[in-house]
Design a protein around this motif. Structure first.
Motif, PDB file in Angstrom:
ATOM      1  N   VAL A  72       0.847  -1.193   0.000  1.00 10.78           N
ATOM      2  CA  VAL A  72       0.000   0.000   0.000  1.00 10.78           C
ATOM      3  C   VAL A  72       0.881   1.242   0.000  1.00 10.78           C
ATOM      4  CG1 VAL A  72      -1.752   1.291   1.277  1.00 10.78           C
ATOM      5  CG2 VAL A  72      -1.855  -1.209   1.203  1.00 10.78           C
ATOM      6  N   ARG A  73       0.547   2.189  -0.858  1.00 16.62           N
ATOM      7  CA  ARG A  73       1.318   3.429  -0.937  1.00 16.62           C
ATOM      8  C   ARG A  73       0.416   4.663  -0.893  1.00 16.62           C
ATOM      9  NH1 ARG A  73       4.331   0.077   0.062  1.00 16.62           N
ATOM     10  NH2 ARG A  73       6.357  -0.447  -0.841  1.00 16.62           N
ATOM     11  N   GLN A  74      -0.886   4.455  -0.635  1.00 12.97           N
ATOM     12  CA  GLN A  74      -1.822   5.576  -0.578  1.00 12.97           C
ATOM     13  C   GLN A  74      -2.648   5.460   0.711  1.00 12.97           C
ATOM     14  OE1 GLN A  74      -3.067   6.977  -4.843  1.00 12.97           O
ATOM     15  NE2 GLN A  74      -3.861   4.901  -4.568  1.00 12.97           N
ATOM     16  N   PHE A  75      -2.780   6.598   1.408  1.00 17.48           N
ATOM     17  CA  PHE A  75      -3.467   6.608   2.692  1.00 17.48           C
ATOM     18  C   PHE A  75      -4.447   7.782   2.748  1.00 17.48           C
ATOM     19  CE2 PHE A  75       0.504   4.450   3.182  1.00 17.48           C
ATOM     20  CZ  PHE A  75       0.268   3.424   4.089  1.00 17.48           C
ATOM     21  N   LEU A  76      -5.675   7.490   3.152  1.00 16.72           N
ATOM     22  CA  LEU A  76      -6.695   8.509   3.370  1.00 16.72           C
ATOM     23  C   LEU A  76      -7.035   8.474   4.856  1.00 16.72           C
ATOM     24  CD1 LEU A  76      -8.706  10.617   2.389  1.00 16.72           C
ATOM     25  CD2 LEU A  76     -10.247   8.749   1.692  1.00 16.72           C
ATOM     26  N   ASP A  77      -6.554   9.469   5.594  1.00 15.56           N
ATOM     27  CA  ASP A  77      -6.606   9.496   7.055  1.00 15.56           C
ATOM     28  C   ASP A  77      -7.677  10.487   7.495  1.00 15.56           C
ATOM     29  OD1 ASP A  77      -6.147   9.864   9.785  1.00 15.56           O
ATOM     30  OD2 ASP A  77      -3.996   9.518   9.589  1.00 15.56           O
ATOM     31  N   LEU A  78      -8.811   9.979   7.985  1.00 16.60           N
ATOM     32  CA  LEU A  78      -9.941  10.819   8.362  1.00 16.60           C
ATOM     33  C   LEU A  78      -9.973  11.050   9.868  1.00 16.60           C
ATOM     34  CD1 LEU A  78     -10.708   9.860   5.486  1.00 16.60           C
ATOM     35  CD2 LEU A  78     -13.076   9.836   6.232  1.00 16.60           C
ATOM     36  N   GLY A  79     -10.314  12.285  10.247  1.00 13.81           N
ATOM     37  CA  GLY A  79     -10.301  12.640  11.656  1.00 13.81           C
ATOM     38  C   GLY A  79      -8.879  12.708  12.166  1.00 13.81           C
ATOM     39  N   THR A  80      -8.070  13.434  11.450  1.00 15.84           N
ATOM     40  CA  THR A  80      -6.624  13.466  11.658  1.00 15.84           C
ATOM     41  C   THR A  80      -6.227  13.780  13.088  1.00 15.84           C
ATOM     42  OG1 THR A  80      -6.444  14.263   9.402  1.00 15.84           O
ATOM     43  CG2 THR A  80      -4.506  14.516  10.811  1.00 15.84           C
ATOM     44  N   GLY A  81      -6.875  14.766  13.680  1.00 12.83           N
ATOM     45  CA  GLY A  81      -6.467  15.208  15.013  1.00 12.83           C
ATOM     46  C   GLY A  81      -5.210  16.056  14.942  1.00 12.83           C
ATOM     47  N   LEU A  82      -4.702  16.395  16.103  1.00 13.40           N
ATOM     48  CA  LEU A  82      -3.521  17.262  16.163  1.00 13.40           C
ATOM     49  C   LEU A  82      -2.256  16.484  15.821  1.00 13.40           C
ATOM     50  CD1 LEU A  82      -4.478  19.168  19.391  1.00 13.40           C
ATOM     51  CD2 LEU A  82      -4.314  20.141  17.106  1.00 13.40           C
ATOM     52  N   PRO A  83      -1.341  17.122  15.101  1.00 11.79           N
ATOM     53  CA  PRO A  83      -0.101  16.433  14.743  1.00 11.79           C
ATOM     54  C   PRO A  83       0.747  16.162  15.970  1.00 11.79           C
ATOM     55  CG  PRO A  83       0.035  18.753  14.166  1.00 11.79           C
ATOM     56  CD  PRO A  83      -1.377  18.501  14.592  1.00 11.79           C
ATOM     57  N   THR A  84       1.319  14.981  16.004  1.00 12.21           N
ATOM     58  CA  THR A  84       2.237  14.601  17.075  1.00 12.21           C
ATOM     59  C   THR A  84       3.341  13.771  16.436  1.00 12.21           C
ATOM     60  OG1 THR A  84       2.403  13.541  19.236  1.00 12.21           O
ATOM     61  CG2 THR A  84       0.820  12.599  17.673  1.00 12.21           C
ATOM     62  N   VAL A  85       4.078  13.020  17.205  1.00 16.46           N
ATOM     63  CA  VAL A  85       5.146  12.214  16.612  1.00 16.46           C
ATOM     64  C   VAL A  85       4.554  11.047  15.850  1.00 16.46           C
ATOM     65  CG1 VAL A  85       6.817  12.863  18.360  1.00 16.46           C
ATOM     66  CG2 VAL A  85       5.376  10.866  18.741  1.00 16.46           C
ATOM     67  N   ASP A  98       7.759   7.287  -1.496  1.00 16.12           N
ATOM     68  CA  ASP A  98       6.826   7.688  -2.537  1.00 16.12           C
ATOM     69  C   ASP A  98       5.371   7.593  -2.084  1.00 16.12           C
ATOM     70  OD1 ASP A  98       6.982   4.917  -2.375  1.00 16.12           O
ATOM     71  OD2 ASP A  98       6.457   4.620  -4.479  1.00 16.12           O
ATOM     72  N   SER A  99       5.126   7.308  -0.823  1.00 16.04           N
ATOM     73  CA  SER A  99       3.748   7.207  -0.320  1.00 16.04           C
ATOM     74  C   SER A  99       3.029   8.550  -0.443  1.00 16.04           C
ATOM     75  CB  SER A  99       3.750   6.751   1.135  1.00 16.04           C
ATOM     76  OG  SER A  99       4.290   5.461   1.264  1.00 16.04           O
ATOM     77  N   ARG A 100       1.724   8.450  -0.682  1.00 15.78           N
ATOM     78  CA  ARG A 100       0.880   9.635  -0.839  1.00 15.78           C
ATOM     79  C   ARG A 100      -0.201   9.581   0.246  1.00 15.78           C
ATOM     80  NH1 ARG A 100       2.239  11.723  -5.782  1.00 15.78           N
ATOM     81  NH2 ARG A 100       0.379  13.038  -5.956  1.00 15.78           N
ATOM     82  N   ILE A 101      -0.367  10.692   0.963  1.00  8.49           N
ATOM     83  CA  ILE A 101      -1.260  10.729   2.114  1.00  8.49           C
ATOM     84  C   ILE A 101      -2.176  11.941   2.017  1.00  8.49           C
ATOM     85  CG2 ILE A 101      -1.407  10.965   4.637  1.00  8.49           C
ATOM     86  CD1 ILE A 101       1.761   9.595   3.032  1.00  8.49           C
ATOM     87  N   VAL A 102      -3.446  11.722   2.299  1.00  5.95           N
ATOM     88  CA  VAL A 102      -4.403  12.822   2.411  1.00  5.95           C
ATOM     89  C   VAL A 102      -5.015  12.770   3.809  1.00  5.95           C
ATOM     90  CG1 VAL A 102      -6.600  13.774   1.628  1.00  5.95           C
ATOM     91  CG2 VAL A 102      -4.938  12.933  -0.040  1.00  5.95           C
TER      92      VAL A 102
END
Length: 269
Positions: A72-85, A98-102
């Motif tokens: 898998v090289r594509q990610f759709l991340d819903l309800g991201t929340g606050l950025p952390t580590v 080369d991964s693609r993330i939304v």
């Protein structure tokens, strides 16, 4: 891409917010006194919730590493929340640049951190969409600007479906999103759980949920393991099924992590 020229929405610091409470439990700094007060009130009822937050974050890392190993090289991340580590794109691009993330979220505080979320390796891509996950058509349309939806995508729903209180609406939301993805896509869910076992106190979780909601925080619905498993309808749930985040394919260790009241699973479409 989000329009960064638009004025950012005003952040309401008078009521607690789940993303900021979660950030507090993770040891972050993007929270306010009202969030810390709510977080401490929950800790008095459910002392292990901070451990649960950390185990959920560890699950994210293990799940993303597993998905990368599956090609898998594509990610759709819903309800991201606050950025952390170790956000989704950091884990993925560390192994596959080369991964693609939304990322998708509707919270104004998260919007102020969009630039951090959009930091991608040059070989890949990272985008942020401000949208309500209930608007599945808008989510899929926005994601298609960065992701090829004719190829497999990992749909990440971590700690977000517990804010959809109605079971039928939660099931419909997941089904609508999956219909827009290609065969071979994966579904990753983590969810607040009200299970009662030797290690988990279901009533304590219900009291913790009431603490947040009584203080005006984001509504939360804890579901049973069976209710969480139902969210995977139409997919093939992978081993070990729906289990505590700490028990989903744990890293090798001389000890067994205790269960936490946040359950998770990974499935393939």
């Amino acid at each position: 891409m989000p329009d960064m020229a638009r004025p950012e929405p005003e952040i309401d610091t008078s009521v607690p917010h789940s993303a900021r409470i979660w950030d507090y439990w993770l040891g972050g700094k993007e929270n306010y006194p009202v969030d810390r007060e709510a977080g401490d009130a929950v800790l008095r009822v459910l002392p292990g919730i901070a451990v649960s937050a950390k185990q959920d974050r560890a699950f994210l890392g293990r799940a993303v590493r597993f998905l990368i190993s599956q090609g898998v090289r594509q990610f759709l991340d819903l309800g991201t929340g606050l950025p952390t580590v170790d956000n989704t794109h950091e884990v993925a691009q560390r192994l596959a640049p080369d991964s693609r993330i939304v990322y998708v979220d509707n919270d104004p505080l998260v919007l102020t951190h969009a630039r951090a979320l959009l930091t991608s390796r040059p070989e890949g891509a990272c985008d942020y969409i401000q949208a309500d996950i209930r608007d599945t058509a808008a989510v899929l349309e926005g994601a298609a600007a960065t992701l090829d939806l004719d190829r497999p995508v990992a749909l990440m729903l971590l700690g977000v479906l517990n804010h959809i209180l109605d079971d039928a609406e939660a099931l419909r939301l997941v089904a609508d999103l999956l219909r827009g993805l290609a065969p071979g896509s994966h579904l990753v869910i983590s969810h607040t759980c009200d299970a009662t076992t030797d290690e988990l106190d279901g009533e304590a979780m219900r009291r913790a949920v009431r603490e947040v909601m009584d203080r005006g925080g984001t509504p939360i619905r804890a579901r049973s393991p069976e209710g969480i498993e139902a969210l995977f309808d139409g997919t093939r749930l992978l081993e070990p099924g729906v289990v505590s985040c700490s028990r989903w394919r744990p890293d090798p260790s001389p000890w067994r992590e205790p269960e936490v009241p946040h359950f998770s699973g990974v499935a393939v479409l």
